[in-house]
Design a protein around this motif. Structure first.
Motif, mmCIF file in Angstrom:
data_model
loop_
_atom_site.group_PDB
_atom_site.id
_atom_site.type_symbol
_atom_site.label_atom_id
_atom_site.label_comp_id
_atom_site.label_asym_id
_atom_site.label_seq_id
_atom_site.Cartn_x
_atom_site.Cartn_y
_atom_site.Cartn_z
ATOM 1 N N ASP A 183 26.618 -41.832 8.936
ATOM 2 C CA ASP A 183 26.356 -40.622 8.159
ATOM 3 C C ASP A 183 27.460 -39.593 8.373
ATOM 4 O O ASP A 183 28.001 -39.446 9.472
ATOM 5 C CB ASP A 183 24.964 -40.036 8.433
ATOM 6 N N LEU A 184 27.768 -38.922 7.293
ATOM 7 C CA LEU A 184 28.849 -37.933 7.251
ATOM 8 C C LEU A 184 28.261 -36.612 6.799
ATOM 9 O O LEU A 184 27.700 -36.512 5.698
ATOM 10 C CB LEU A 184 29.935 -38.399 6.283
ATOM 11 N N GLN A 185 28.328 -35.586 7.655
ATOM 12 C CA GLN A 185 27.768 -34.272 7.343
ATOM 13 C C GLN A 185 28.893 -33.268 7.099
ATOM 14 O O GLN A 185 29.756 -33.070 7.950
ATOM 15 C CB GLN A 185 26.868 -33.787 8.481
ATOM 16 N N LEU A 186 28.856 -32.672 5.906
ATOM 17 C CA LEU A 186 29.842 -31.659 5.537
ATOM 18 C C LEU A 186 29.119 -30.373 5.181
ATOM 19 O O LEU A 186 27.944 -30.387 4.791
ATOM 20 C CB LEU A 186 30.689 -32.131 4.358
ATOM 21 N N SER A 187 29.814 -29.259 5.273
ATOM 22 C CA SER A 187 29.199 -27.978 4.941
ATOM 23 C C SER A 187 30.199 -27.045 4.262
ATOM 24 O O SER A 187 31.423 -27.208 4.411
ATOM 25 C CB SER A 187 28.630 -27.302 6.198
ATOM 26 N N LYS A 188 29.651 -26.064 3.553
ATOM 27 C CA LYS A 188 30.472 -25.109 2.826
ATOM 28 C C LYS A 188 29.657 -23.853 2.584
ATOM 29 O O LYS A 188 28.479 -23.916 2.225
ATOM 30 C CB LYS A 188 30.918 -25.716 1.494
ATOM 31 N N LEU A 189 30.273 -22.696 2.780
ATOM 32 C CA LEU A 189 29.617 -21.421 2.500
ATOM 33 C C LEU A 189 29.848 -21.037 1.043
ATOM 34 O O LEU A 189 30.958 -21.171 0.521
ATOM 35 C CB LEU A 189 30.154 -20.318 3.404
ATOM 36 N N ASN A 190 28.766 -20.556 0.371
ATOM 37 C CA ASN A 190 28.942 -20.079 -1.000
ATOM 38 C C ASN A 190 29.246 -18.583 -1.007
ATOM 39 O O ASN A 190 29.350 -17.939 0.050
ATOM 40 C CB ASN A 190 27.720 -20.417 -1.860
ATOM 41 N N LYS A 191 29.397 -18.008 -2.184
ATOM 42 C CA LYS A 191 29.767 -16.599 -2.291
ATOM 43 C C LYS A 191 28.726 -15.667 -1.697
ATOM 44 O O LYS A 191 29.043 -14.568 -1.249
ATOM 45 C CB LYS A 191 29.998 -16.254 -3.762
ATOM 46 N N ALA A 192 27.441 -16.113 -1.713
ATOM 47 C CA ALA A 192 26.366 -15.277 -1.160
ATOM 48 C C ALA A 192 26.264 -15.390 0.356
ATOM 49 O O ALA A 192 25.443 -14.712 0.977
ATOM 50 C CB ALA A 192 25.039 -15.667 -1.800
ATOM 51 N N GLY A 193 27.105 -16.228 0.949
ATOM 52 C CA GLY A 193 27.076 -16.384 2.405
ATOM 53 C C GLY A 193 26.093 -17.442 2.886
ATOM 54 O O GLY A 193 25.905 -17.601 4.099
ATOM 55 N N ASN A 194 25.451 -18.175 1.956
ATOM 56 C CA ASN A 194 24.526 -19.240 2.341
ATOM 57 C C ASN A 194 25.309 -20.524 2.620
ATOM 58 O O ASN A 194 26.351 -20.787 2.024
ATOM 59 C CB ASN A 194 23.496 -19.483 1.242
ATOM 60 N N LYS A 195 24.771 -21.321 3.522
ATOM 61 C CA LYS A 195 25.439 -22.548 3.929
ATOM 62 C C LYS A 195 24.907 -23.727 3.122
ATOM 63 O O LYS A 195 23.699 -23.971 3.071
ATOM 64 C CB LYS A 195 25.220 -22.806 5.420
ATOM 65 N N ASN A 196 25.808 -24.459 2.480
ATOM 66 C CA ASN A 196 25.450 -25.688 1.780
ATOM 67 C C ASN A 196 25.866 -26.873 2.641
ATOM 68 O O ASN A 196 27.050 -27.010 2.983
ATOM 69 C CB ASN A 196 26.157 -25.763 0.425
ATOM 70 N N THR A 197 24.897 -27.709 2.983
ATOM 71 C CA THR A 197 25.165 -28.876 3.823
ATOM 72 C C THR A 197 24.968 -30.143 3.001
ATOM 73 O O THR A 197 23.947 -30.301 2.315
ATOM 74 C CB THR A 197 24.222 -28.898 5.041
ATOM 75 N N PHE A 198 25.933 -31.046 3.074
ATOM 76 C CA PHE A 198 25.870 -32.324 2.365
ATOM 77 C C PHE A 198 25.850 -33.439 3.400
ATOM 78 O O PHE A 198 26.758 -33.527 4.238
ATOM 79 C CB PHE A 198 27.082 -32.491 1.445
ATOM 80 N N LEU A 199 24.820 -34.261 3.340
ATOM 81 C CA LEU A 199 24.703 -35.369 4.281
ATOM 82 C C LEU A 199 24.714 -36.680 3.500
ATOM 83 O O LEU A 199 23.777 -36.993 2.768
ATOM 84 C CB LEU A 199 23.406 -35.263 5.094
ATOM 85 N N PHE A 200 25.801 -37.420 3.641
ATOM 86 C CA PHE A 200 25.907 -38.735 3.011
ATOM 87 C C PHE A 200 25.668 -39.789 4.073
ATOM 88 O O PHE A 200 26.275 -39.758 5.142
ATOM 89 C CB PHE A 200 27.283 -38.956 2.379
ATOM 90 N N GLU A 201 24.771 -40.727 3.776
ATOM 91 C CA GLU A 201 24.447 -41.773 4.730
ATOM 92 C C GLU A 201 24.459 -43.117 4.034
ATOM 93 O O GLU A 201 23.994 -43.251 2.904
ATOM 94 C CB GLU A 201 23.070 -41.519 5.349
ATOM 95 N N ILE A 202 25.004 -44.114 4.702
ATOM 96 C CA ILE A 202 24.951 -45.476 4.186
ATOM 97 C C ILE A 202 24.560 -46.406 5.318
ATOM 98 O O ILE A 202 25.066 -46.304 6.437
ATOM 99 C CB ILE A 202 26.294 -45.908 3.554
ATOM 100 N N GLY A 203 23.602 -47.280 5.025
ATOM 101 C CA GLY A 203 23.145 -48.250 6.010
ATOM 102 C C GLY A 203 23.325 -49.664 5.490
ATOM 103 O O GLY A 203 23.164 -49.927 4.297
ATOM 104 N N ILE A 204 23.670 -50.569 6.393
ATOM 105 C CA ILE A 204 23.809 -51.980 6.060
ATOM 106 C C ILE A 204 23.123 -52.795 7.149
ATOM 107 O O ILE A 204 23.497 -52.708 8.328
ATOM 108 C CB ILE A 204 25.293 -52.398 5.948
ATOM 109 N N ASP A 205 22.083 -53.544 6.759
ATOM 110 C CA ASP A 205 21.365 -54.415 7.678
ATOM 111 C C ASP A 205 21.586 -55.867 7.278
ATOM 112 O O ASP A 205 21.549 -56.195 6.087
ATOM 113 C CB ASP A 205 19.853 -54.152 7.640
ATOM 114 N N HIS A 206 21.779 -56.718 8.248
ATOM 115 C CA HIS A 206 21.838 -58.160 7.978
ATOM 116 C C HIS A 206 20.862 -58.850 8.919
ATOM 117 O O HIS A 206 20.923 -58.669 10.131
ATOM 118 C CB HIS A 206 23.247 -58.711 8.197
ATOM 119 N N TYR A 207 19.939 -59.629 8.349
ATOM 120 C CA TYR A 207 18.938 -60.293 9.180
ATOM 121 C C TYR A 207 18.893 -61.785 8.902
ATOM 122 O O TYR A 207 19.268 -62.250 7.822
ATOM 123 C CB TYR A 207 17.550 -59.673 8.968
ATOM 124 N N THR A 208 18.425 -62.533 9.888
ATOM 125 C CA THR A 208 18.102 -63.941 9.722
ATOM 126 C C THR A 208 16.662 -64.135 10.159
ATOM 127 O O THR A 208 16.228 -63.555 11.162
ATOM 128 C CB THR A 208 19.017 -64.843 10.574
#
Length: 395
Positions: free
Chosen positions: A68-93
Motif C-alpha cells: 500500500d502506498l499512502q500519499l497526501s496533499k493539502l487543499n486551498k482550505a487547509g484540509n488534508k487529502n489522503t490517497f491510499l492505493f493498495e494492491i494484494g496478490i495471493d497465490h494458493y494451492t
C-alpha cells in the motif's frame, strides 16, 4: 519489481528543510507519507474437507503479498487529502479443491491466484480531526469476481478524547457455479460441463464504533458491525452425503444476516508494557453464536525493539444446517458438511517482534519499521495451521 521501482523513485527525492516564515505557508504538493509491504505465508492441514463431504485432506498453503502506498496533499482550505492505493496478490494451492474432479491429474482449482486492488480517498480537517472518504475495491480469481465501494466518516469531540467512526461497504460479487464431477450435466458436445453458469452474491455491511480515552492509561472502544448477504451463499462444488447414501451439492439459504458486537480495552500498565484486550460476540440467522476473547501484551525491550505475545480463544455454536459426513436426512431443505459452520473451539497464539531503530532498519533512514509475526492455530475439528508475516514500513 513494482515495490523496488517505488523504492528507487523514492530514493531520488531530496528532503529539503522548509524555512519557516511569518506567512505560515504550507506546501500543497502531493507527497508520499508512507509505503507498507506485508508478506505472509500460511499453511494448514486437517481431515474434514467440505469438498469431499466433510472427510478428506484440508491441506492448503497460501502466499500473500500486499503493497500500500499512502500519499497526501493539502487543499486551498487547509484540509488534508489522503490517497491510499493498495494492491494484494495471493497465490494458493489446495489439495481439497483438486478433489472437485479427482479424475484429472491436476484441475484448475488446485491452485489459483487472487488479485485485489483498492483505492481510498479521505479528506480530514487537521484542526478538528474530523474526516470522511470513499473507497473502491476490485478482486478477481479463477471462479470469482468482486466489485465494491465504501464510505467512511470520523468525528472527534472538542477535547479529542472521544471519537465516533462510521463505515458503509457494498460488494457485488459473481460466482462461477462449478459442481463436483459426479453432478455435472452433459454439455451440447456430449462432454461434461465444467461450469453451470454464474450467479451473483451481494454483501452489504456497516460499522459503528465509539472510542473513549478514559484516563492517560486507559482507552476503550465498542463496535457494532451489522451485515447482510443475498445470492449464492453456498459453494456448489462442496459435496454433501446423506444417510441413504445419496449425494448432492451443498445447499444453503440465499440470505444471511450477521451481527458482531465487539469491545476493546487498552491499558498502559507502565512505560514499557501495554495490555490490549478484545472481546467479540457474533450471531447470525443461520443459528451460529460465537464468542471470541483475545489478549496481546506488547513489551518494550529497548527504545526501538518490542515483542508482542498474544492469545485468542474462540467458541462457536454451529449452524442449523451442518451435519457430518453421511448424517444429513434426505428430506433436509438446506445442508452442508463445511466444518467452518460446525460447533467448534479454537486457539490461536504466537508473538511478534517490532524494530524501529532511530537510524532506520539496516541503517536505511527511510525504512523505519520492520515487524515479524508468527501464529499457530488449532481447532477442535483437528484443523491446524501456521502463519508467518513480515511487515516493512517506509516513510
Amino acid at each position: 519489481m513494482l515495490f523496488i521501482g517505488i523504492l528507487g523513485a523514492n530514493g531520488q527525492i531530496k528532503l529539503n528543510k522548509t524555512v519557516a516564515d511569518s506567512s505560515n505557508y504550507q506546501s500543497r504538493s502531493l507527497k508520499i507519507d508512507e509505503i507498507n509491504l506485508v508478506s505472509a505465508y500460511y499453511k494448514q492441514n486437517g481431515n474434514n474437507s467440505a469438498v469431499t463431504g466433510g472427510i478428506g485432506t484440508e491441506k492448503l498453503s497460501d502466499f500473500a503479498n500486499t503493497l500500500d502506498l499512502q500519499l497526501s496533499k493539502l487543499n486551498k482550505a487547509g484540509n488534508k487529502n489522503t490517497f491510499l492505493f493498495e494492491i494484494g496478490i495471493d497465490h494458493y494451492t489446495s489439495a481439497s479443491s483438486d478433489k472437485i474432479d479427482p479424475s484429472t491429474i491436476s484441475s484448475a482449482s488446485m491452485s489459483d491466484t487472487r488479485i485485489y486492488p483498492s483505492l481510498n480517498w479521505t479528506q480530514s480537517n487537521e484542526k478538528t480531526g474530523n474526516s470522511f472518504g470513499f473507497t473502491g475495491f476490485f478482486s478477481t480469481e479463477y471462479d470469482y469476481q468482486s466489485l465494491g465501494a465504501g464510505f467512511n466518516l470520523s468525528r472527534l469531540s472538542k477535547n479529542k478524547n472521544t471519537q465516533f467512526d462510521f463505515k458503509l461497504s457494498a460488494f457485488l460479487d459473481t460466482w462461477k457455479v462449478i459442481l463436483p464431477i459426479e453432478l455435472r450435466s452433459p454439455a451440447n458436445s456430449g462432454q461434461l460441463s465444467k461450469s453451470e453458469g454464474s450467479s451473483p452474491r451481494n454483501s452489504f455491511s456497516a460499522a459503528f464504533s465509539l472510542s473513549q480515552v478514559i484516563n492517560p492509561k486507559l482507552q476503550a472502544l465498542i463496535m457494532i458491525e451489522p451485515a447482510y448477504q443475498k445470492g449464492l451463499l453456498d459453494t456448489k462444488y462442496q459435496r454433501v452425503y446423506f444417510t441413504d447414501g445419496s449425494l448432492k451439492a451443498e445447499n444453503l439459504p440465499d440470505q444471511r444476516y450477521k451481527l458482531p458486537i465487539a469491545a476493546r480495552i487498552n491499558y498502559f500498565a507502565t512505560d514499557r508494557v501495554i495490555l490490549r484486550t478484545y472481546y467479540r460476540f457474533f450471531m447470525d440467522n443461520w443459528g451460529i453464536r460465537a464468542h471470541t476473547a483475545e489478549i496481546e501484551v506488547p513489551v518494550k525491550l529497548t527504545s526501538f525493539i518490542s515483542i508482542s505475545p498474544f492469545y485468542r480463544y474462540n467458541h462457536q455454536t454451529g449452524a442449523h444446517y451442518f451435519a457430518a459426513y453421511g448424517e444429513h436426512a434426505p428430506t433436509s431443505q438446506y445442508y452442508t458438511s463445511d466444518y467452518d459452520l460446525s460447533t467448534l473451539n479454537s486457539d490461536f497464539y504466537g508473538a511478534g517482534i517490532r524494530i524501529t531503530p532511530p537510524n532506520g532498519v539496516f541503517g536505511w533512514q527511510h525504512l523505519n519499521m520492520l515487524e515479524l509475526r508468527y501464529g499457530h492455530y488449532s481447532r477442535s475439528t483437528n484443523l491446524m495451521s501456521d502463519i508467518i508475516s513480515l511487515n516493512l514500513k517506509i516513510k
